[in-house]
Design a protein around this motif. Structure first.
Motif, PDB file in Angstrom:
ATOM      1  N   GLY A   1       0.803  -1.215   0.000  1.00 56.99           N
ATOM      2  CA  GLY A   1       0.000   0.000   0.000  1.00 56.99           C
ATOM      3  C   GLY A   1       0.836   1.265   0.000  1.00 56.99           C
ATOM      4  N   LYS A   2       2.161   1.117  -0.065  1.00 59.70           N
ATOM      5  CA  LYS A   2       3.057   2.283  -0.014  1.00 59.70           C
ATOM      6  C   LYS A   2       3.373   2.837  -1.404  1.00 59.70           C
ATOM      7  CE  LYS A   2       3.905   1.216   4.415  1.00 59.70           C
ATOM      8  NZ  LYS A   2       3.380   2.009   5.537  1.00 59.70           N
ATOM      9  N   MET A   3       3.198   2.001  -2.444  1.00 58.91           N
ATOM     10  CA  MET A   3       3.699   2.342  -3.771  1.00 58.91           C
ATOM     11  C   MET A   3       2.842   3.432  -4.424  1.00 58.91           C
ATOM     12  SD  MET A   3       4.752  -0.352  -6.763  1.00 58.91           S
ATOM     13  CE  MET A   3       3.067  -0.899  -7.070  1.00 58.91           C
ATOM     14  N   ASN A   4       3.535   4.424  -4.988  1.00 60.47           N
ATOM     15  CA  ASN A   4       2.877   5.493  -5.727  1.00 60.47           C
ATOM     16  C   ASN A   4       3.810   5.967  -6.837  1.00 60.47           C
ATOM     17  OD1 ASN A   4       4.737   7.439  -4.547  1.00 60.47           O
ATOM     18  ND2 ASN A   4       3.495   7.305  -2.686  1.00 60.47           N
ATOM     19  N   GLU A   5       3.463   7.032  -7.506  1.00 60.79           N
ATOM     20  CA  GLU A   5       4.241   7.464  -8.670  1.00 60.79           C
ATOM     21  C   GLU A   5       5.668   7.887  -8.311  1.00 60.79           C
ATOM     22  OE1 GLU A   5       2.142  10.346 -10.977  1.00 60.79           O
ATOM     23  OE2 GLU A   5       0.441   9.019 -11.377  1.00 60.79           O
ATOM     24  N   SER A   6       5.907   8.224  -7.065  1.00 53.33           N
ATOM     25  CA  SER A   6       7.278   8.605  -6.678  1.00 53.33           C
ATOM     26  C   SER A   6       8.235   7.418  -6.752  1.00 53.33           C
ATOM     27  CB  SER A   6       7.283   9.199  -5.262  1.00 53.33           C
ATOM     28  OG  SER A   6       7.011   8.199  -4.290  1.00 53.33           O
ATOM     29  N   PHE A   7       7.676   6.201  -6.837  1.00 52.07           N
ATOM     30  CA  PHE A   7       8.495   5.000  -6.920  1.00 52.07           C
ATOM     31  C   PHE A   7       8.928   4.693  -8.362  1.00 52.07           C
ATOM     32  CE2 PHE A   7       6.877   4.581  -2.764  1.00 52.07           C
ATOM     33  CZ  PHE A   7       7.566   3.596  -2.085  1.00 52.07           C
ATOM     34  N   LEU A   8       8.348   5.378  -9.330  1.00 45.78           N
ATOM     35  CA  LEU A   8       8.602   5.041 -10.728  1.00 45.78           C
ATOM     36  C   LEU A   8      10.074   5.111 -11.135  1.00 45.78           C
ATOM     37  CD1 LEU A   8       5.454   6.709 -12.342  1.00 45.78           C
ATOM     38  CD2 LEU A   8       6.041   4.271 -12.407  1.00 45.78           C
TER      39      LEU A   8
END
Length: 531
Positions: A54-61
């Motif tokens: 549930g932590k993953m978002n676009e900043s991880f790309l």
């Protein structure tokens, strides 16, 4: 859920063992965790844990893109591709394209390709198309099938020619041919029409491609009709040449072209279809099949010019052939066929006679009640004569059998009373649908459809789940006819009924009893969807 939880627990254990510290909401935290996992299976678990955290978002790309680029193990690349598929961001297109391996020879690399193609499809960015088209020639079917489906969903015009080659390739598995045909239908490019027409009659390894090809042609619309009209009339020289070299009877194209043109409601075909009602062939079965398909197509497009010639054909004593003609007349409507049906009701065996009786009650009204009473009165004697001539089943008590058949005619006659009450009042017919038996529902749906009264489209849409396939078919046709006359009707049906119709198709997938009629429902749904 349990597997995801187990993966997360395992990953957290690995982090603890590796001495990972920091903020688990940051890309750096997970990058360090993945970096410190020396075994491929541990890196996969770490990526899967990230996906479920549930932590993953676009900043991880950026981190995921870098890992995809530097990773050597195809299994881990597949996991990273799945993570990018969760985010579906256009910035992932180029890293995914670069990671593809068109020459992949081992299973792991092929499955990684498949995962990356799936993610590119989920993103849906057309920039991926140039990298996907070469995968139509990949060594493995996993990647090829995925590429076919994604290119079809993207409506990639660049893929049309290679997809045509794949659809008609005798050296690949039939399943791949079928998927390529479906993709061509989804793309909807006119260039595919000639190949799709040929594939209507193609069979290989015991597999037919008719279902996929006919639907793909339906998706093409007018360009398909342009290709099918010469096929219907036997004027497509290239097609005839191909048929001869492939051992295909040219009459097959007449039959199948008629069906698809009927689906398309292609009025340009009416003249040629009327001619096919008098089609002759040395093989009686082929002759009958061509005529039957023409009758069905003319009925679907409500070509009233067909009533007179069809009324002259219902004397046919073969049950299957008579059934096709009676059904077509019932769909066309009107009283002009009643004299022919009256004659047919007195000829042939009981099953053929009953067909004509059904035709009478599908088209008549109160004026035909005396005729049905007369037929019911005469039936015991006819049954006795049949029994004497053939000794058919049930003839051990011919009198009882005759009475049962007379009762059946009387039961059918009740529909005439309803017809007298409702006449051309669509609202009256709609009210009768609520507790109707299949025959009454069939007539009511056709009557409502022929009136063009758009306000009742919702009532018809609510009846598409009818279990009796003849009645369901009438509902589908009636609803389609209402939509033919009004774009506003189609829009209202889309807003009110489209989700339920889609769910019905999904729920009934694989139910053989509905396979044929649901092909028509699928076409109806596509028409609604395009509104």
């Amino acid at each position: 859920m349990y597997r995801s939880l187990a993966a997360l627990c395992a990953a957290l254990t690995l982090m603890s063992q590796a001495g990972c510290k920091g903020d688990s909401t940051t890309p750096e935290y997970w990058e360090s965790s993945i970096q410190q996992s020396r075994r491929a299976e541990d890196r996969i678990r770490m990526v899967e844990a990230l996906r479920t955290s549930g932590k993953m978002n676009e900043s991880f790309l950026p981190m995921l893109h870098e890992k995809l680029s530097s990773e050597k193990k195809p299994e881990v690349k597949a996991a990273l591709a799945r993570a990018l598929g969760d985010l579906k961001h256009p910035s992932s297109v180029e890293p995914l394209k670069a990671a593809l391996d068109p020459a992949a020879a081992d299973m792991s690399s092929q499955l990684a390709n498949k995962a990356m193609v799936t993610t590119l499809g989920a993103i849906g960015d057309v920039r991926a198309v140039p990298a996907l088209v070469p995968l139509l020639r990949a060594r493995d079917n996993y990647t090829r099938i995925e590429a076919v489906q994604v290119l079809g969903a993207m409506k990639a015009k660049e893929a049309v020619e290679p997809l045509i080659a794949l659809a008609t390739d005798d050296n690949v598995e039939p399943f791949l041919n079928k998927k390529a045909i479906e993709a061509l239908g989804n793309i909807g490019d006119p260039r595919a029409a000639p190949a799709l027409v040929r594939m209507l009659t193609k069979e290989r390894k015991g597999k037919s491609f008719y279902v996929e090809s006919s639907f793909a042609l339906f998706q093409l619309g007018s360009p398909a009709a342009d290709a099918l009209l010469p096929a219907l009339e036997g004027k497509d020289e290239e097609l005839l040449k191909w048929a001869k070299s492939n051992g295909v009877n040219p009459a097959s194209y007449t039959m199948k072209a008629a069906t698809v043109l009927g689906d398309l409601r292609e009025k340009r075909a009416v003249g040629a279809l009327l001619k096919q009602l008098s089609f002759t062939h040395s093989d009686a079965q082929i002759q009958a099949l061509v005529r039957m398909q023409a009758a069905d197509a003319l009925a679907r497009m409500r070509a009233t010019e067909a009533v007179k010639p069809l009324a002259g054909l219902v004397m046919e004593t073969d049950f299957t052939v008579r059934e096709a003609y009676v059904r077509a007349l019932a769909r066309l409507g009107g009283r002009d066929a009643l004299p022919g049906l009256e004659k047919a009701a007195a000829t042939g065996d009981w099953y053929s006679r009953e067909l004509a009786v059904k035709g009478l009650v599908m088209l008549g009204d109160g004026r035909e009640v005396p005729l049905l009473q007369k037929l019911a009165t005469a039936e015991p004697a006819k049954t006795a004569a049949d029994c004497k001539a053939s000794g058919e089943e049930g003839c051990e008590d011919a009198a009882k059998l005759g009475k049962q058949r007379a009762d059946t005619i009387a039961k059918h006659a009740k529909l005439l009373t309803v017809a007298q009450e409702c006449a051309s009042n669509a609202g009256c017919w709609v009210q009768k649908m609520d507790k109707a038996d299949p025959l009454l529902l069939e007539r009511a749906a056709l009557e409502v459809g022929r009136t063009g009264t758009a306000e009742h489209a919702g009532a018809l849409a609510a009846k598409t789940g009818e279990r009796n396939t003849e009645a369901r078919m009438a509902v589908i046709l009636g609803l389609g006819w209402l939509m033919d006359g009004s774009q506003d009707t189609a829009k209202k049906v889309r807003e009110a009924s489209l989700p339920a119709l889609r769910k019905q198709l999904q729920d009934e997938q694989g139910m053989t009893q509905f396979a044929s009629v649901n092909e028509d429902l699928r076409r109806l749904v596509m028409r609604i969807d395009r509104t």
